[in-house]
Scaffold this motif. Structure first.
Motif, PDB file in Angstrom:
ATOM      1  N   CYS A 201      -3.349  -6.937  10.765  1.00 34.90           N
ATOM      2  CA  CYS A 201      -4.183  -6.766   9.573  1.00 34.90           C
ATOM      3  C   CYS A 201      -3.697  -7.665   8.432  1.00 34.90           C
ATOM      4  CB  CYS A 201      -4.164  -5.296   9.149  1.00 34.90           C
ATOM      5  SG  CYS A 201      -5.322  -4.899   7.853  1.00 34.90           S
ATOM      6  N   SER A 202      -2.398  -7.754   8.252  1.00 33.25           N
ATOM      7  CA  SER A 202      -1.836  -8.590   7.190  1.00 33.25           C
ATOM      8  C   SER A 202      -2.115 -10.071   7.435  1.00 33.25           C
ATOM      9  CB  SER A 202      -0.325  -8.360   7.085  1.00 33.25           C
ATOM     10  OG  SER A 202      -0.057  -7.021   6.783  1.00 33.25           O
TER      11      SER A 202
ATOM     12  N   THR B  31      -3.914   1.626  11.269  1.00 34.68           N
ATOM     13  CA  THR B  31      -2.566   1.089  11.082  1.00 34.68           C
ATOM     14  C   THR B  31      -1.524   2.167  10.833  1.00 34.68           C
ATOM     15  OG1 THR B  31      -2.963   0.743   8.710  1.00 34.68           O
ATOM     16  CG2 THR B  31      -3.361  -1.128  10.188  1.00 34.68           C
TER      17      THR B  31
ATOM     18  N   VAL C 245      -0.335  -3.319  11.597  1.00 37.30           N
ATOM     19  CA  VAL C 245      -0.075  -3.741  10.219  1.00 37.30           C
ATOM     20  C   VAL C 245       0.090  -5.260  10.160  1.00 37.30           C
ATOM     21  CG1 VAL C 245       1.584  -3.608   8.315  1.00 37.30           C
ATOM     22  CG2 VAL C 245       0.898  -1.529   9.503  1.00 37.30           C
TER      23      VAL C 245
ATOM     24  N   ALA D  67      -4.327 -12.491   5.130  1.00 37.89           N
ATOM     25  CA  ALA D  67      -3.769 -13.742   4.607  1.00 37.89           C
ATOM     26  C   ALA D  67      -4.644 -14.942   4.980  1.00 37.89           C
ATOM     27  CB  ALA D  67      -2.343 -13.938   5.133  1.00 37.89           C
TER      28      ALA D  67
END
Length: 185
Positions: A150-151, A133, A147, A155
């Motif tokens: 991945c976020s 990332t 990013v 979540a």
């Protein structure tokens, strides 16, 4: 000779990878980079492929590296050498040390190793996240797409653990990651 290097390299991985495949990834990385079989980027792809294919990750990685470096004989040698230590150890334990696992000292050692293994896995996970990332070669600019992916995956994973007691299935999470990768990239 490449066959001897494959045998010795993956024998080392098989001998010293206590805690399963995720704990062995840093050791596999060291061996693969030492011999120059793959670079960091190809290694990251190999890890992703090995995680998404059926079978033990360490065996998949050994087979892949052996195949890429020396064809089918290389794949066979690397796979054999990575599973050989575990096979021998299990046979010895079953034959000679049946009562050892009931020993309180052995249980204490195994309980003490669990946090170490968890730390190794966490360290490798953080390293992979940062490498994929933020760190791209010498450029330290973050890859915003990576990013975001991945976020969103984090979540979904942690959100599902709040909603459902057992959380989301790893297979479903891999499928979501695959779809997001296709859409985003």
């Amino acid at each position: 000779m490449i066959y001897i290097d494959l045998f010795l390299g993956f024998l080392k991985v098989g001998l010293f990878s206590f805690g399963g495949a995720y704990a062995a990834i840093p050791l596999i990385r060291d061996v693969v980079l030492y011999y120059g079989w793959l670079d960091d980027e190809k290694l990251a792809y190999m890890i992703a492929v090995s995680e998404s294919t059926p079978g033990p990750i360490m065996v998949n990685m050994a087979t892949y590296v052996g195949s890429m470096t020396a064809g089918i004989p290389g794949a066979l040698i690397a796979t054999f050498s990575v599973v050989l230590p575990a096979f021998v150890i299990i046979v010895l334990i079953m034959i000679l040390l049946k009562g050892l696992l009931k020993n309180p000292y052995t249980q204490a050692v195994l309980r003490g190793l669990k946090p170490c293994i968890m730390g190794i896995i966490l360290s490798m996970g953080i390293s992979m996240i940062l490498h994929n990332t933020v760190i791209k070669g010498t450029n330290l600019a973050p890859d915003l797409k990576a990013v975001v992916v991945c976020s969103v995956l984090a979540a979904v994973y942690f959100g599902s653990r709040k909603i459902m007691k057992s959380g989301i299935s790893p297979i479903v999470l891999i499928c979501i990651a695959a779809v997001m990768g296709v859409v985003v990239y």
